[in-house]
Scaffold this active site. Sequence first.
Site, PDB file in Angstrom:
ATOM      1  N   GLU A  30       0.844  -1.193   0.000  1.00 21.30           N
ATOM      2  CA  GLU A  30       0.000   0.000   0.000  1.00 21.30           C
ATOM      3  C   GLU A  30       0.881   1.244   0.000  1.00 21.30           C
ATOM      4  O   GLU A  30       2.030   1.213   0.465  1.00 21.30           O
ATOM      5  CB  GLU A  30      -0.893  -0.022   1.257  1.00 21.30           C
ATOM      6  N   ASN A  73     -12.211  -1.310  -1.250  1.00 22.03           N
ATOM      7  CA  ASN A  73     -11.534  -1.919  -0.093  1.00 22.03           C
ATOM      8  C   ASN A  73     -12.245  -1.506   1.192  1.00 22.03           C
ATOM      9  O   ASN A  73     -12.538  -0.321   1.391  1.00 22.03           O
ATOM     10  CB  ASN A  73     -10.085  -1.428  -0.025  1.00 22.03           C
ATOM     11  N   GLU A  74     -12.487  -2.451   2.047  1.00 22.00           N
ATOM     12  CA  GLU A  74     -13.104  -2.181   3.361  1.00 22.00           C
ATOM     13  C   GLU A  74     -14.202  -1.120   3.228  1.00 22.00           C
ATOM     14  O   GLU A  74     -14.203  -0.117   3.930  1.00 22.00           O
ATOM     15  CB  GLU A  74     -12.033  -1.780   4.389  1.00 22.00           C
ATOM     16  N   GLU A  89      -5.968  -9.372   3.368  1.00 23.59           N
ATOM     17  CA  GLU A  89      -5.200  -8.682   4.420  1.00 23.59           C
ATOM     18  C   GLU A  89      -5.196  -9.559   5.657  1.00 23.59           C
ATOM     19  O   GLU A  89      -6.259  -9.908   6.183  1.00 23.59           O
ATOM     20  CB  GLU A  89      -5.799  -7.307   4.749  1.00 23.59           C
ATOM     21  N   GLN A 113       2.162  -6.112   5.490  1.00 19.23           N
ATOM     22  CA  GLN A 113       2.349  -5.717   4.115  1.00 19.23           C
ATOM     23  C   GLN A 113       3.781  -6.051   3.677  1.00 19.23           C
ATOM     24  O   GLN A 113       4.618  -6.324   4.523  1.00 19.23           O
ATOM     25  CB  GLN A 113       2.091  -4.229   3.950  1.00 19.23           C
TER      26      GLN A 113
HETATM   27  O1  AHR Z   1      -2.999  -2.673   6.218  1.00 17.85           O
HETATM   28  C1  AHR Z   1      -3.349  -1.473   6.848  1.00 17.85           C
HETATM   29  C2  AHR Z   1      -4.826  -1.141   6.696  1.00 17.85           C
HETATM   30  O2  AHR Z   1      -5.586  -2.103   7.350  1.00 17.85           O
HETATM   31  C3  AHR Z   1      -5.375  -1.155   5.299  1.00 17.85           C
HETATM   32  O3  AHR Z   1      -5.159   0.030   4.627  1.00 17.85           O
HETATM   33  C4  AHR Z   1      -6.833  -1.353   5.518  1.00 17.85           C
HETATM   34  O4  AHR Z   1      -7.459  -1.993   4.437  1.00 17.85           O
HETATM   35  C5  AHR Z   1      -6.884  -2.148   6.810  1.00 17.85           C
HETATM   36  O5  AHR Z   1      -7.761  -1.593   7.719  1.00 17.85           O
END
Ligand code: AHR
Length: 492
Positions: free
Chosen positions: A25, A172-173, A295, A344
């Site tokens: 990210e 995303n989310e 994730e 990540q």
């Molecule tokens: O990985 C960090 C964050 O965690 C990401 O941006 C988000 O999708 C999740 O809440």
Amino acid sequence: MHYLFIEPAQKKNKIEKEIYGNFSEHLGRCIYGGVFVGEGSDIPNENGMRKDAVEALREMKLPVLRWPGGCFADEYHWRDGIGEKSGRKKMINTHWGGVTEDNSFGTHEFFELCRQIGCEPYVNGNVGSGSVQEMSEWIEYMTFNGVSPMAELREKNGRKDPWDLKYFCVGNENWGCGGNMRPEFYADQYRRYATFCRNYGGNKLFKIACGPNAADYEWTEVLMREAKNYMNGLSLHYYTVTGDWQNKGSATEFTLDDWYTTLYKTLAMETIISTHEGIMNRYDPEKKVALVVDEWGTWFDVEPGTNPGFLYQQNTMRDALVAGINLNIFNEHSGRVKMANIAQLANVLQSVILTEGDRLVKTPTYYVFKMFARHQGAELLASVMDQCEIGPDGQKIPDVTHSASMGEDGKVFVTLNNLSPVEDNEVQIALGGKKIAEAEGTVLAADYNAYNTFDEPDCVKEAEFKAYTLNDGVLTVKLPKASVLALTLTLA
Ligand code: AHR
């Protein structure tokens, strides 16, 4: 002594290589400094990508990389990241430290990074603050092979041929940072956005819908009910948080009790996946829709003295066990789980690599990914092992977990985790109807809180495994405390 029985004739399903994926990210030093330094950097690079990082990730056999977020994805406007770098629009990265994002890493750079690593790209689109047209034109820009405004723009920016893009996530989310939507609203938004994500020429998208947060089973229920016919995959996010979100605890300074809590919370992944799977099975018994755990990993307090918005944390043997436990769980559920992406890639949360200037450290988690790589594309085998419970009351965990697969070469591959931070464990491995002729493997073993630093990068390292005996086709291995073992067995 534990007894592990593997049935080589009972192949359950293929373990997709994408289960061993990573997530990157625009957050802290994940992209900038972690993998991308720019062409003008003194740090050795090819087209701006750190050579040491690319080499490490190739060696780890990284199969797929997700980008550009995360929460960042729903405020990312792809047009800001193409064209002459000097002319690229700057933005504020509001989620992650409020720093200025100069967009010097964009679509072209991401595909170049994937090319160098030799992995599949997985792009996450913007639903939260982007339009249907913007998403649709991004797909056209990346994949259309013909005469069109976006194909012309791509060519003007130096790339005539389209890229191959399979994996694409629509938001995303969206239950949180991606727009705080209710599942019914998102399901309709998903259907609308996904309609305009076209397949051009031979490029066929594998469309992934934003899935649930951890144990939010209602989200899965609604998405499967309302939108299953429009998706190839549904994502799931679950992080291991040892304390609570306000006080997550240190990545390196922890007690044995913290160790058990961390692994106990990691093992919840099994229940979370099984329950989502149960819901998906009701709507999709043929398993057409994949569960994509895009994730996962540990989330601790940031390293003291670092920007709280950058989520930089160290990585110990505890993280190695978290990785080993989760990867074995994903293997066991690989009938439904077709991709997973640890959060990540570099310098953020449970990273496989850490960088500081021109130095790079491989974390214990890195070695687990590398050691497990033989599972990629192999056939999951039926297997069973007895377990003992360890740990304090209220958070008992099994002492050893495992997974077994068979490669195209007919060899059996076994991964074992010793979850005990204080005791070695013995495991006797026998195969149904076959004898083991030869065994070889590597082990990751160190004190439960050991980790690698820039000054001492090799404190925790994969080593050849010799602590085994082979008698009449049955193998007995000695697992050191707090260790991960990968074994390749040749059958007689
Ligand atoms: O990985 C960090 C964050 O965690 C990401 O941006 C988000 O999708 C999740 O809440």
